[in-house]
Design an enzyme around this catalytic site. Structure first.
Site, PDB file in Angstrom:
ATOM      1  N   MET A   1      51.157 -11.128  48.113  1.00  0.00           N
ATOM      2  CA  MET A   1      51.410 -10.251  46.991  1.00  0.00           C
ATOM      3  C   MET A   1      52.646 -10.737  46.285  1.00  0.00           C
ATOM      4  O   MET A   1      53.627 -11.002  46.958  1.00  0.00           O
ATOM      5  CB  MET A   1      51.489  -8.853  47.528  1.00  0.00           C
ATOM      6  N   PRO A   2      52.696 -10.882  45.056  1.00  0.00           N
ATOM      7  CA  PRO A   2      51.630 -10.757  44.068  1.00  0.00           C
ATOM      8  C   PRO A   2      50.970 -12.104  43.735  1.00  0.00           C
ATOM      9  O   PRO A   2      51.534 -13.161  43.999  1.00  0.00           O
ATOM     10  CB  PRO A   2      52.355 -10.210  42.851  1.00  0.00           C
TER      11      PRO A   2
END
Length: 78
Positions: A1-2
Protein backbone atom coordinates in the site's frame (compact mmCIF):
# COMPACT_ATOMS: atom_id res chain seq x y z
CA UNK A 1 0.00 0.00 0.00
CA UNK A 2 -0.24 2.29 -1.88
CA UNK A 3 -0.13 1.39 -5.55
CA UNK A 4 -0.26 4.32 -7.99
CA UNK A 5 -1.18 3.88 -11.65
CA UNK A 6 -0.24 6.67 -14.04
CA UNK A 7 -2.07 6.56 -17.36
CA UNK A 8 -0.36 8.59 -20.05
CA UNK A 9 0.00 8.93 -23.78
CA UNK A 10 2.87 6.99 -25.37
CA UNK A 11 6.06 8.83 -26.21
CA UNK A 12 7.66 9.52 -22.85
CA UNK A 13 11.13 8.06 -22.44
CA UNK A 14 11.98 5.33 -19.96
CA UNK A 15 14.08 7.93 -18.15
CA UNK A 16 11.09 10.29 -17.84
CA UNK A 17 8.87 7.51 -16.56
CA UNK A 18 11.52 6.39 -14.05
CA UNK A 19 11.93 9.97 -12.81
CA UNK A 20 8.17 10.37 -12.44
CA UNK A 21 7.92 7.07 -10.54
CA UNK A 22 10.72 8.19 -8.21
CA UNK A 23 9.05 11.57 -7.61
CA UNK A 24 5.68 9.95 -6.93
CA UNK A 25 7.29 7.44 -4.57
CA UNK A 26 9.09 10.19 -2.66
CA UNK A 27 5.92 12.26 -2.30
CA UNK A 28 3.81 9.26 -1.23
CA UNK A 29 6.39 8.44 1.43
CA UNK A 30 6.44 12.04 2.67
CA UNK A 31 2.69 12.67 2.56
CA UNK A 32 1.32 9.31 3.70
CA UNK A 33 4.21 8.17 5.86
CA UNK A 34 4.66 5.01 3.81
CA UNK A 35 7.96 3.16 3.62
CA UNK A 36 9.61 2.97 0.21
CA UNK A 37 9.22 -0.80 0.09
CA UNK A 38 5.44 -0.47 0.38
CA UNK A 39 5.00 1.93 -2.56
CA UNK A 40 4.57 0.72 -6.13
CA UNK A 41 4.08 2.83 -9.26
CA UNK A 42 2.90 1.58 -12.66
CA UNK A 43 2.80 3.38 -16.00
CA UNK A 44 0.03 2.49 -18.44
CA UNK A 45 0.36 3.97 -21.91
CA UNK A 46 -2.95 4.73 -23.62
CA UNK A 47 -3.06 6.09 -27.16
CA UNK A 48 -4.67 9.48 -27.76
CA UNK A 49 -7.19 7.71 -29.98
CA UNK A 50 -8.30 5.48 -27.07
CA UNK A 51 -8.03 8.07 -24.27
CA UNK A 52 -11.72 9.03 -24.11
CA UNK A 53 -13.00 5.45 -24.00
CA UNK A 54 -10.29 3.88 -21.85
CA UNK A 55 -9.49 6.72 -19.43
CA UNK A 56 -11.68 9.83 -19.55
CA UNK A 57 -15.11 8.20 -19.49
CA UNK A 58 -14.48 5.31 -17.05
CA UNK A 59 -11.90 6.91 -14.73
CA UNK A 60 -12.74 10.62 -14.74
CA UNK A 61 -16.27 11.21 -15.97
CA UNK A 62 -17.87 8.24 -14.21
CA UNK A 63 -15.94 8.58 -10.92
CA UNK A 64 -15.86 12.31 -10.11
CA UNK A 65 -15.81 11.59 -6.37
CA UNK A 66 -12.39 9.95 -6.78
CA UNK A 67 -10.76 12.86 -8.63
CA UNK A 68 -8.60 15.11 -6.45
CA UNK A 69 -7.05 17.02 -9.34
CA UNK A 70 -9.47 17.57 -12.23
CA UNK A 71 -8.29 17.99 -15.81
CA UNK A 72 -8.54 21.55 -17.04
CA UNK A 73 -7.99 23.10 -13.60
CA UNK A 74 -4.89 24.29 -11.80
CA UNK A 75 -4.43 23.02 -8.25
CA UNK A 76 -4.98 26.58 -7.03
CA UNK A 77 -8.50 26.45 -8.55
CA UNK A 78 -9.58 23.55 -6.33
Amino acid sequence: MPHVIVKLWPGKSEQQKAELAAAITKEVMKTLGSGEASVSVAMEEISARDWAEKVYKPDIQQKPEQIYKKPGYDLSDL
